[in-house]
Design an enzyme around this catalytic site. Structure first.
Site, PDB file in Angstrom:
ATOM      1  N   HIS A  67      80.859  70.696  26.220  1.00  0.00           N
ATOM      2  CA  HIS A  67      79.937  70.051  25.288  1.00  0.00           C
ATOM      3  C   HIS A  67      79.886  70.793  23.961  1.00  0.00           C
ATOM      4  O   HIS A  67      80.026  72.016  23.883  1.00  0.00           O
ATOM      5  CB  HIS A  67      78.540  69.900  25.902  1.00  0.00           C
ATOM      6  CG  HIS A  67      77.780  71.180  26.112  1.00  0.00           C
ATOM      7  ND1 HIS A  67      76.986  71.735  25.140  1.00  0.00           N
ATOM      8  CD2 HIS A  67      77.660  71.983  27.199  1.00  0.00           C
ATOM      9  CE1 HIS A  67      76.399  72.837  25.618  1.00  0.00           C
ATOM     10  NE2 HIS A  67      76.809  73.008  26.861  1.00  0.00           N
ATOM     11  N   ASP A 180      76.844  79.064  24.020  1.00  0.00           N
ATOM     12  CA  ASP A 180      76.685  77.898  24.889  1.00  0.00           C
ATOM     13  C   ASP A 180      76.649  76.653  24.001  1.00  0.00           C
ATOM     14  O   ASP A 180      75.602  76.345  23.436  1.00  0.00           O
ATOM     15  CB  ASP A 180      75.401  78.044  25.701  1.00  0.00           C
ATOM     16  CG  ASP A 180      75.102  76.891  26.629  1.00  0.00           C
ATOM     17  OD1 ASP A 180      75.959  76.003  26.765  1.00  0.00           O
ATOM     18  OD2 ASP A 180      73.997  76.867  27.202  1.00  0.00           O
ATOM     19  N   GLU A 212      74.706  67.341  25.914  1.00  0.00           N
ATOM     20  CA  GLU A 212      74.495  68.012  27.208  1.00  0.00           C
ATOM     21  C   GLU A 212      73.157  68.718  27.241  1.00  0.00           C
ATOM     22  O   GLU A 212      72.460  68.708  28.262  1.00  0.00           O
ATOM     23  CB  GLU A 212      75.641  69.000  27.474  1.00  0.00           C
ATOM     24  CG  GLU A 212      75.678  69.551  28.894  1.00  0.00           C
ATOM     25  CD  GLU A 212      74.910  70.866  29.068  1.00  0.00           C
ATOM     26  OE1 GLU A 212      74.868  71.376  30.202  1.00  0.00           O
ATOM     27  OE2 GLU A 212      74.353  71.377  28.075  1.00  0.00           O
ATOM     28  N   GLU A 213      72.786  69.360  26.153  1.00  0.00           N
ATOM     29  CA  GLU A 213      71.547  70.127  26.144  1.00  0.00           C
ATOM     30  C   GLU A 213      70.304  69.236  26.098  1.00  0.00           C
ATOM     31  O   GLU A 213      69.190  69.714  26.294  1.00  0.00           O
ATOM     32  CB  GLU A 213      71.526  71.092  24.946  1.00  0.00           C
ATOM     33  CG  GLU A 213      72.625  72.138  24.939  1.00  0.00           C
ATOM     34  CD  GLU A 213      72.498  73.167  26.047  1.00  0.00           C
ATOM     35  OE1 GLU A 213      71.556  73.072  26.866  1.00  0.00           O
ATOM     36  OE2 GLU A 213      73.344  74.080  26.098  1.00  0.00           O
ATOM     37  N   ASP A 235      81.896  75.693  30.827  1.00  0.00           N
ATOM     38  CA  ASP A 235      80.593  75.954  30.213  1.00  0.00           C
ATOM     39  C   ASP A 235      80.295  77.440  30.401  1.00  0.00           C
ATOM     40  O   ASP A 235      81.173  78.214  30.780  1.00  0.00           O
ATOM     41  CB  ASP A 235      79.519  75.077  30.870  1.00  0.00           C
ATOM     42  CG  ASP A 235      78.375  74.731  29.935  1.00  0.00           C
ATOM     43  OD1 ASP A 235      77.944  75.612  29.161  1.00  0.00           O
ATOM     44  OD2 ASP A 235      77.886  73.588  29.987  1.00  0.00           O
TER      45      ASP A 235
END
Length: 369
Positions: A67, A180, A212-213, A235
């Site tokens: 992501h 991340d 994604e987050e 990830d």
């Protein structure tokens, strides 16, 4: 030009992209993937999809993804005096917020700011030791009024990101916001470079995913487009080699990527991944054959898109690789360039293998019935 892992990661870390605002990262990734791809596309939500390898209709379809978005904030209200109230987007660590510096992606360009904190000299009791809730925090951009903030290009809905430019630490470690998952994005570009001149036995799709987050499901339109038989997600996962987590698990920085055995949402098993034993064996045996260090990980509280991908179609086998990362969702995440390189190397070994060496997939299950 050969792929430079350090400069690529630093370039991606310099960008700001909360969920729903991944465009700046996609604008860098898409042309690099397109250099050797059969075709690329960007879907309605912003997922970047690049296709490589076999175009035979019955070829095994493998998708490798990461992501693009990072945790951050969004402007919720601008006070009459110019101070800004905000809401979290994703899960930035609340304990790190007071006193942090941020960047606001306004309509007239980036605007620097800081999250206010009650002056220590006038703080009393718990105010000196306990962080306030987000409802009691504000962002200071130096605006003298609401209209002043408007004139700087700031409005309700303006995205806000943490501010911590990347810096290199000892032993090939890097410290930055948004590791991340710009680590994963770098791995996608490294993989694309490694397979550029190779013949693939599979149809490979590299996907840089969105949101994604936010809801962990922004990738689903890409799944419906690709129709993969197997996916491999890259990830981060919390490294447990720091004093506060040393007794929790064995995963460490500079010991190779983690192979996901189990993860799930931290507030219950609403979604998560229990990796198939066949997939685990495939990952570990491939790593052993090519002398790539790996570690197993069991990570409650971690969830990736695989928790939802596996339930699509008639079921999809999912594999997860994780770069160990310290201080996750903080402005100062720390990870290893060595672990990132080993992740790229393992991904390349996996996708360059003959199709008949892959674990049992939905495709082979369907054809055997």
């Amino acid at each position: 030009m050969s792929f430079d892992i350090r400069s690529t990661l630093i370039q991606l870390l310099s960008l700001d992209a909360i969920p729903g605002f991944e465009g700046p990262v996609a604008d860098v990734i898409e042309p690099q993937l397109a250099r050797h791809a059969i075709r690329t596309r960007r879907d309605v939500l912003g997922n970047v999809i690049a296709q490589y390898g076999s175009q035979e209709p019955d070829a095994l379809r493998v998708m490798v993804f990461a992501h693009m978005d990072e945790v951050g904030f969004m402007v919720r209200k601008i006070e009459a005096n110019g101070f800004i109230r905000f809401e979290r987007v994703g899960g930035p660590a609340q304990i790190t917020m007071p006193g942090s510096t941020v960047n606001l992606q306004g309509s007239k360009g980036s605007v620097p700011g800081c999250i206010g904190i009650k002056s220590y000299h006038f703080s009393k009791g718990d105010e000196r030791t306990q962080p306030p809730s987000i409802d009691h925090l504000w962002i200071d951009i130096g605006a003298a009024s609401r209209q002043d903030a408007f004139s700087m290009g700031i409005n309700v809905g303006t995205p806000v990101t943490l501010n911590n430019p990347p810096r290199l630490l000892g032993n090939d470690l890097v410290c930055s916001k948004a590791l991340d998952n710009r680590l994963g994005c770098t791995a996608l570009l490294g993989l694309a470079d490694k397979i550029a001149d190779q013949k693939l036995d599979i149809a490979l799709f590299i996907v840089a995913a969105v949101q994604e987050e936010f809801n962990i499901r922004g990738i689903l339109p890409a799944i419906h487009y690709v129709q993969p038989d197997l996916t491999i997600g890259i990830d981060i996962t919390p490294s447990c080699d720091t004093p506060d987590l040393a007794d929790y698990a064995d995963l460490e920085i500079n010991q190779g990527p983690g192979i996901t055995c189990l993860n799930y949402h931290g507030r219950g098993t609403l979604a998560g991944l229990i990796t198939s034993p066949a997939v685990l064996n495939w990952l570990e045996s491939t790593a052993a054959t090519h002398q790539i260090p790996v570690q197993r990980e069991v990570s409650p509280g971690v969830i990736t898109e695989s928790g939802y991908i596996q339930l699509q179609q008639e079921g999809i086998l999912c594999a997860g690789l994780s770069v160990p990362c310290r201080y996750t969702h903080s402005p100062a995440e720390v990870a290893s360039l060595r672990d990132l390189q080993h992740s790229i190397d393992l991904l390349a070994c996996l996708v360059l293998a003959k199709a008949n060496t892959f674990p049992l997939t939905a495709k082979s299950l369907r054809t055997s019935l």
